[in-house]
Scaffold this motif. Structure first.
Motif, PDB file in Angstrom:
ATOM      1  N   UNK A   1      -6.585  39.537 -17.988  1.00  0.00           N
ATOM      2  CA  UNK A   1      -5.393  39.767 -19.123  1.00  0.00           C
ATOM      3  C   UNK A   1      -5.300  41.236 -19.451  1.00  0.00           C
ATOM      4  N   UNK A   2      -6.237  42.438 -18.735  1.00  0.00           N
ATOM      5  CA  UNK A   2      -5.378  43.426 -18.704  1.00  0.00           C
ATOM      6  C   UNK A   2      -4.392  43.922 -17.926  1.00  0.00           C
ATOM      7  N   UNK A   3      -4.697  43.440 -16.629  1.00  0.00           N
ATOM      8  CA  UNK A   3      -3.716  43.898 -15.910  1.00  0.00           C
ATOM      9  C   UNK A   3      -2.485  43.440 -15.867  1.00  0.00           C
ATOM     10  N   UNK A   4      -2.153  42.520 -16.449  1.00  0.00           N
ATOM     11  CA  UNK A   4      -1.062  41.504 -16.553  1.00  0.00           C
ATOM     12  C   UNK A   4      -0.651  42.748 -17.944  1.00  0.00           C
ATOM     13  N   UNK A   5      -1.203  43.202 -18.873  1.00  0.00           N
ATOM     14  CA  UNK A   5      -0.834  44.182 -19.850  1.00  0.00           C
ATOM     15  C   UNK A   5      -0.158  45.190 -19.591  1.00  0.00           C
ATOM     16  N   UNK A   6      -1.316  46.169 -18.793  1.00  0.00           N
ATOM     17  CA  UNK A   6      -0.602  46.849 -18.284  1.00  0.00           C
ATOM     18  C   UNK A   6       0.545  47.088 -17.143  1.00  0.00           C
TER      19      UNK A   6
END
Length: 151
Positions: A1-6
């Motif tokens: 999730x964090x990778x996608x957001x960033x």
């Protein structure tokens, strides 16, 4: 999730900050707002080099370039090849984009050592995005309102 957001935030930052760089022309890339400030092209070079420096902090990626516009270096008016500069900037953005998915969500929350102290890895990327935005504003103003003092 964090990778996608960033990754998405980085894509948005790139789109908005590369706009002023793409508008530089052979007539405007040497523009400065005042004689004391750096030219639009030099600022763009600095921003691209900074991405490589930040990639070392964030991702542990070796810095494979020799900086010419970082570390208190002044713009002396040395010519910069505009096409090479634009390619370097685009390549620097792409390099960061390629690195973001290599860091796990847990690693993004980790605190890392930086020149400004211990900071969460995600915060360092956020600072880089701010850095790019700040300099994009300078570039935009220099291109629009500046004068070339090197003619």
């Amino acid at each position: 999730m964090t990778q996608q957001l960033l990754s998405n935030l980085w894509r948005i930052n790139q789109a908005s900050t590369q706009g002023p760089i793409s508008k530089m022309t052979p007539e405007t890339y040497r523009n400065r707002l005042t004689p004391e400030t750096a030219s639009a092209g030099f600022i763009a070079l600095h921003a691209a080099e900074a991405m490589h420096s930040f990639a070392k902090m964030i991702f542990g990626r070796p810095m494979e370039i020799q900086p010419r516009a970082m570390g208190g270096v002044s713009d002396t008016g040395e010519p910069i090849d505009l096409d090479e500069l634009k390619q370097f900037v685009a390549g620097s953005y792409a390099m960061i984009a390629e690195q973001i998915p290599t860091i796990s969500d847990e690693q993004w929350a980790e605190t890392i050592q930086t020149p400004f102290g211990e900071t969460p890895r995600m915060g360092v990327l956020a600072f880089l995005m701010h850095h790019n935005s700040y300099h994009a504003g300078q570039i935009s103003q220099a291109v629009k309102k500046g004068v070339s003092s090197w003619q």
